[in-house]
Design a protein around this motif. Structure first.
Motif, PDB file in Angstrom:
ATOM      1  N   VAL A  16       0.870  -1.185   0.000  1.00 52.44           N
ATOM      2  CA  VAL A  16       0.000   0.000   0.000  1.00 52.44           C
ATOM      3  C   VAL A  16       0.898   1.223   0.000  1.00 52.44           C
ATOM      4  N   VAL A  17       0.639   2.145  -0.926  1.00 46.95           N
ATOM      5  CA  VAL A  17       1.400   3.393  -0.949  1.00 46.95           C
ATOM      6  C   VAL A  17       0.429   4.563  -0.980  1.00 46.95           C
ATOM      7  N   LYS A  18       0.876   5.658  -0.401  1.00 48.61           N
ATOM      8  CA  LYS A  18       0.078   6.896  -0.360  1.00 48.61           C
ATOM      9  C   LYS A  18       0.683   7.914  -1.304  1.00 48.61           C
ATOM     10  N   GLY A  19      -0.133   8.537  -2.126  1.00 47.81           N
ATOM     11  CA  GLY A  19       0.341   9.589  -3.023  1.00 47.81           C
ATOM     12  C   GLY A  19       0.299   9.141  -4.464  1.00 47.81           C
ATOM     13  N   GLN A  20       1.414   8.577  -4.961  1.00 44.00           N
ATOM     14  CA  GLN A  20       1.505   8.100  -6.332  1.00 44.00           C
ATOM     15  C   GLN A  20       1.712   6.596  -6.356  1.00 44.00           C
ATOM     16  N   GLU A  21       1.253   5.977  -7.436  1.00 36.83           N
ATOM     17  CA  GLU A  21       1.311   4.518  -7.513  1.00 36.83           C
ATOM     18  C   GLU A  21       2.732   3.991  -7.436  1.00 36.83           C
ATOM     19  N   LEU A  22       3.662   4.608  -8.188  1.00 46.68           N
ATOM     20  CA  LEU A  22       5.028   4.095  -8.229  1.00 46.68           C
ATOM     21  C   LEU A  22       5.915   4.684  -7.150  1.00 46.68           C
TER      22      LEU A  22
ATOM     23  N   ASN B  14      -8.739  12.882   1.626  1.00 42.97           N
ATOM     24  CA  ASN B  14      -8.398  13.385   0.282  1.00 42.97           C
ATOM     25  C   ASN B  14      -7.052  12.894  -0.248  1.00 42.97           C
ATOM     26  N   GLU B  15      -6.424  11.944   0.434  1.00 43.74           N
ATOM     27  CA  GLU B  15      -5.179  11.377  -0.069  1.00 43.74           C
ATOM     28  C   GLU B  15      -5.482  10.176  -0.964  1.00 43.74           C
ATOM     29  N   ASN B  16      -4.626   9.961  -1.967  1.00 39.36           N
ATOM     30  CA  ASN B  16      -4.753   8.812  -2.849  1.00 39.36           C
ATOM     31  C   ASN B  16      -3.956   7.634  -2.296  1.00 39.36           C
ATOM     32  N   TYR B  17      -4.544   6.453  -2.377  1.00 38.40           N
ATOM     33  CA  TYR B  17      -3.876   5.232  -1.926  1.00 38.40           C
ATOM     34  C   TYR B  17      -3.956   4.180  -3.032  1.00 38.40           C
ATOM     35  N   TYR B  18      -2.859   3.448  -3.205  1.00 35.57           N
ATOM     36  CA  TYR B  18      -2.804   2.387  -4.206  1.00 35.57           C
ATOM     37  C   TYR B  18      -2.446   1.080  -3.519  1.00 35.57           C
ATOM     38  N   VAL B  19      -3.300   0.077  -3.715  1.00 34.32           N
ATOM     39  CA  VAL B  19      -3.091  -1.246  -3.134  1.00 34.32           C
ATOM     40  C   VAL B  19      -2.724  -2.193  -4.274  1.00 34.32           C
ATOM     41  N   THR B  20      -1.574  -2.831  -4.159  1.00 37.32           N
ATOM     42  CA  THR B  20      -1.127  -3.776  -5.177  1.00 37.32           C
ATOM     43  C   THR B  20      -1.158  -5.185  -4.601  1.00 37.32           C
ATOM     44  N   ILE B  21      -1.996  -6.028  -5.199  1.00 39.22           N
ATOM     45  CA  ILE B  21      -2.118  -7.429  -4.802  1.00 39.22           C
ATOM     46  C   ILE B  21      -1.358  -8.249  -5.841  1.00 39.22           C
TER      47      ILE B  21
ATOM     48  N   GLN C 289      -3.543 -12.492 -12.207  1.00 35.69           N
ATOM     49  CA  GLN C 289      -2.485 -11.535 -12.487  1.00 35.69           C
ATOM     50  C   GLN C 289      -2.550 -10.399 -11.469  1.00 35.69           C
ATOM     51  N   LYS C 290      -1.554  -9.571 -11.472  1.00 33.01           N
ATOM     52  CA  LYS C 290      -1.464  -8.487 -10.498  1.00 33.01           C
ATOM     53  C   LYS C 290      -2.718  -7.625 -10.532  1.00 33.01           C
ATOM     54  N   ILE C 291      -3.174  -7.238  -9.340  1.00 34.00           N
ATOM     55  CA  ILE C 291      -4.355  -6.391  -9.208  1.00 34.00           C
ATOM     56  C   ILE C 291      -3.944  -5.109  -8.495  1.00 34.00           C
ATOM     57  N   VAL C 292      -4.237  -3.978  -9.110  1.00 34.97           N
ATOM     58  CA  VAL C 292      -3.943  -2.684  -8.504  1.00 34.97           C
ATOM     59  C   VAL C 292      -5.262  -1.944  -8.280  1.00 34.97           C
ATOM     60  N   LEU C 293      -5.510  -1.561  -7.049  1.00 38.09           N
ATOM     61  CA  LEU C 293      -6.734  -0.850  -6.701  1.00 38.09           C
ATOM     62  C   LEU C 293      -6.395   0.538  -6.171  1.00 38.09           C
ATOM     63  N   HIS C 294      -7.252   1.485  -6.519  1.00 36.14           N
ATOM     64  CA  HIS C 294      -7.059   2.873  -6.086  1.00 36.14           C
ATOM     65  C   HIS C 294      -8.202   3.271  -5.166  1.00 36.14           C
ATOM     66  N   PHE C 295      -7.834   3.864  -4.026  1.00 37.73           N
ATOM     67  CA  PHE C 295      -8.833   4.377  -3.090  1.00 37.73           C
ATOM     68  C   PHE C 295      -8.462   5.797  -2.688  1.00 37.73           C
ATOM     69  N   THR C 296      -9.466   6.552  -2.278  1.00 35.51           N
ATOM     70  CA  THR C 296      -9.258   7.918  -1.803  1.00 35.51           C
ATOM     71  C   THR C 296      -9.720   8.019  -0.364  1.00 35.51           C
ATOM     72  N   GLY C 297      -8.904   8.648   0.462  1.00 31.64           N
ATOM     73  CA  GLY C 297      -9.280   8.845   1.857  1.00 31.64           C
ATOM     74  C   GLY C 297     -10.501   9.738   1.976  1.00 31.64           C
ATOM     75  N   LYS C 298     -11.467   9.291   2.753  1.00 30.63           N
ATOM     76  CA  LYS C 298     -12.706  10.037   2.936  1.00 30.63           C
ATOM     77  C   LYS C 298     -12.530  11.103   4.004  1.00 30.63           C
ATOM     78  N   ALA C 299     -13.130  12.240   3.781  1.00 27.52           N
ATOM     79  CA  ALA C 299     -13.050  13.329   4.763  1.00 27.52           C
ATOM     80  C   ALA C 299     -13.572  12.842   6.110  1.00 27.52           C
ATOM     81  N   GLU C 300     -12.974  13.375   7.181  1.00 33.06           N
ATOM     82  CA  GLU C 300     -13.360  13.015   8.537  1.00 33.06           C
ATOM     83  C   GLU C 300     -13.189  11.518   8.770  1.00 33.06           C
ATOM     84  N   SER C 301     -11.927  11.119   8.803  1.00 32.09           N
ATOM     85  CA  SER C 301     -11.616   9.703   8.988  1.00 32.09           C
ATOM     86  C   SER C 301     -12.361   9.128  10.182  1.00 32.09           C
TER      87      SER C 301
END
Length: 676
Positions: free
Chosen positions: A518-524, A564-571, A585-597
């Motif tokens: 899991v990375v925050k910001g950019q995928e790579l 409002n941060e971008n997160y990328y999950v690589t399975i 095959q590899k699965i990459v999912l993108h999620f965005t942090g929801k306001a008011e965690s």
């Protein structure tokens, strides 16, 4: 109308007078051409080579008369002497104070220039590209060495300076033949490529006070064996000493706060040294790293070892760090993220490991190496220009499913290549402009077999791959792609917990502890997001659940997502298979942090699993109308309770590891428990 015409005519007459008043006055005397530059001054603006006899020596007078008036010669104008042949010497009077840009430029036979003792200003290219000019004596009044001032004077072995100067411009000594130079401390900055390609320069002395060596300042000085870096030095620009293969030692002062990319690539040192207290870099066993150890900046070009293990914690190999080195084997630590442009180009590298954490190889990173087999890491998305070009020993390449494109020249000239394994269902794009820059240009395509997943042959044949290669063969196994994920891709989440992935066919689990990232910001290049227990997975029917485990690997430890941060999950690929043996095959999912965690709300749910004398009590807290499932570790459903609230209990018949999954609307919680 008549009045308007009269005024307009008068206005034009004034303008015409002003233009005439500003007309340039030129004349010629003894074949030297002059331009009037002031009330009583002229500058030399040209030389007439079309006289009755050839001239080998030009002596410029201090004064000259024209129209009954005497003028003092104070300058050499732009292109005063340009492209002359036959002139071997130019001597100027002490009345000259300035040589303007290109004043004495590109003269084929010029061997000597006697400068005025009173010159204070030299223009760009003022004495440039005179291929036979052998020496110069620069008077004390010159305090700035401008851009390309002595550019391309290849026969010039000596330049002396009567006084100090304050700066050296870009390319000032480019390709000159000087053998040594002392630069005073008054010169704070040495410009871009100032001494690049000076083939005879062997010794440079930098005075205390020099602060900045700009990009390529001493680049490609093949004979440079010695240079002192003063304690005043603050910045060493990129490529500053690139390809100085004779430079035997380098000690970087404590005060240097910046070292640019490839500043010391392919230099002749056996070990780098860095003074204590430096905040930009450090030497670890003679290898140059950034101060924090994240980047390997330069490997000594003359290090005797043939094998090297990169220090733990290093995240990247810098541009040209191992270029031209004799190292044959490199051991890369887990966690490494990238290799920059030319990282290992033209080296003896024959063996290297690629950890799963790697996401990028730069252009020509492994060009002209001795690698024979390459299995690209799954995290990569692109193969960049010339990455493995001219690697003539390379026989086998494996391209993972995540590769989206392969750029120009990527495998150009890999003449031994016989097999390419493509693991993705979708053919990677082959990007190029013309045939000569095709990613697989200059190889014998007839000797290459391309292996693709089962059922994908037609897709490859109908793509650019089919135009390049005739031998495309299906592998024994295929690729399975998910039909859906929960949460869905691009969802907005407060926390990241269990990810449910559903396939078209029944599946079985191959990796209980997959290397999910899991990375925050950019995928790579995003910031890695860690959790104490790593990730776990269990499968049932057509579904696999993947979740961040707690530190005891007994339950889910959700990851709070920042607003409002971008997160990328690589399975990763290969964690499940179907009955035919086909792998995901590899699965990459993108999620965005929801306001008011909602991490506080999550804790407020108070959902957990407790154990009491072999029974499992599932406490649901505020969750309502829950479906609770109990699975064994083979993924088989053992028990199920629907429409639950408050708490429920299970009574497993046997000891062992179980998975409890709680589903309430869109909320899914997964727990791993050990019944003893």
């Amino acid at each position: 109308m008549k009045k308007f015409v009269t005024l307009f005519t008068a206005f034009m007459a004034i303008c015409t007078f002003q233009v005439k008043a500003q007309e340039t006055v030129t004349f010629e005397e003894n074949r030297i051409q002059y331009t009037v530059t002031g009330e009583n001054t002229v500058g030399v603006s040209g030389f007439n080579e079309e006289g009755e006899s050839s001239v080998t020596e030009v002596v410029i007078p201090s004064t000259v008369s024209y129209g009954g008036k005497s003028y003092t010669v104070t300058s050499l104008e732009t292109y005063a002497f340009r492209w002359t042949s036959g002139i071997r010497k130019i001597e100027m009077p002490n009345t000259v104070t300035e040589l303007k840009e290109n004043a004495i430029y590109y003269n084929y036979d010029l061997e000597e220039v006697v400068l005025s003792e009173n010159i204070t200003k030299l223009g760009d290219y003022a004495l440039g590209s005179n291929s036979k000019l052998q020496s110069l004596a620069i008077p004390a009044g010159v305090t700035e060495i401008p851009t390309n001032c002595f550019f391309n004077n290849q026969s010039m072995t000596t330049i002396t300076f009567a006084g100090n100067f304050n700066s050296i411009g870009n390319g000032a000594f480019y390709k000159t033949g000087i053998t040594q130079i002392t630069i005073p401390g008054s010169c704070k900055t040495i410009g871009d490529n100032a001494f690049q390609l000076c083939p005879n320069l062997s010794q440079v002395t930098l005075g205390e006070g020099v602060e900045t060596l700009n990009e390529g300042a001493f680049r490609e000085c093949a004979k440079l064996t010695s240079i002192n870096l003063p304690s005043s030095l603050k910045s060493i620009g990129e490529y500053a000493f690139l390809d100085n293969t004779s430079l035997a030692s380098v000690t970087i002062p404590a005060g240097v706060t910046e070292v640019g990319d490839a500043a010391f690539s392919n230099v002749g040192v056996t070990a780098f040294e860095v003074e204590a207290g430096n905040t930009a870099c450090q030497a670890i066993n003679g290898v140059l790293y950034s101060a924090n150890g994240n980047v390997l900046m330069a490997y000594p070009g003359q290090a005797p070892a043939t094998e090297y293990t990169i220090a733990d914690g290093c995240l990247g190999v810098g541009e040209g760090a191992f270029a031209h080195s004799t190292v044959q084997k490199v051991v890369v630590p887990d966690g490494m993220r990238a290799f920059d442009d030319n990282a290992f180009s033209e080296s003896a590298l024959a063996e290297i490991n690629f950890p799963a954490s790697l996401v990028q190889f730069g252009s020509q990173a492994f060009a002209k190496t001795q690698l024979t087999t390459v299995v690209l890491p799954e995290g990569m998305t692109h193969v960049y220009e010339g990455t493995f070009a001219q690697s003539t020993a390379l026989k086998s390449v494996t391209i993972p499913s995540g590769i989206q494109s392969i750029e120009s020249y990527a495998f150009n000239g890999c003449t031994a290549l016989i097999e390419v394994y493509c693991l993705g269902a979708t053919p990677p794009a082959l990007n190029y402009y013309e045939g000569y820059d095709h990613p697989f240009s200059n190889i014998d395509a007839a000797q290459v077999t391309v292996y693709v997943p089962k059922g994908c042959k037609s897709d490859y044949e109908n793509s650019e791959w089919g135009y390049q290669f005739d031998n495309i063969v299906e592998s024994a196994t295929g690729i399975i792609a998910p039909e859906s994920t929960l949460p869905a891709n691009d969802s907005e989440l407060e926390t990241l917990g269990t990810i449910e992935i559903t396939f078209a066919d029944n599946i079985s689990l191959l990796q209980q502890f997959p290397d999910v990232t899991v990375v925050k910001g950019q995928e790579l290049y995003g910031e890695p997001v860690e959790n104490d227990g790593g990730w776990m997975a269990f499968a049932n029917g057509k579904t696999v659940n993947v979740f961040p485990a707690d530190e005891y690997q007994e339950g889910v430890q959700p990851i709070a997502l920042e607003s409002n941060e971008n997160y990328y999950v690589t399975i990763p690929a290969g964690i499940v298979e179907n009955t035919d043996g086909d792998l995901n095959q590899k699965i990459v999912l993108h999620f965005t942090g929801k306001a008011e965690s909602g991490i506080e709300q999550l804790e407020g749910n108070e959902c957990f699993v407790a154990q009491n004398n072999g029974s499992l009590q599932v406490v649901l807290g505020s969750l309502d109308n829950c479906k609770i499932e109990l699975f064994n570790m083979t993924g088989s459903l053992v028990d199920r309770i629907d429409q639950a609230r408050g708490s429920v209990s299970f009574h497993p018949a046997n000891n062992g590891i179980y998975i409890v999954r709680v589903t309430s609307g869109d909320t899914i919680k997964t727990f791993k428990v050990i019944v003893k």
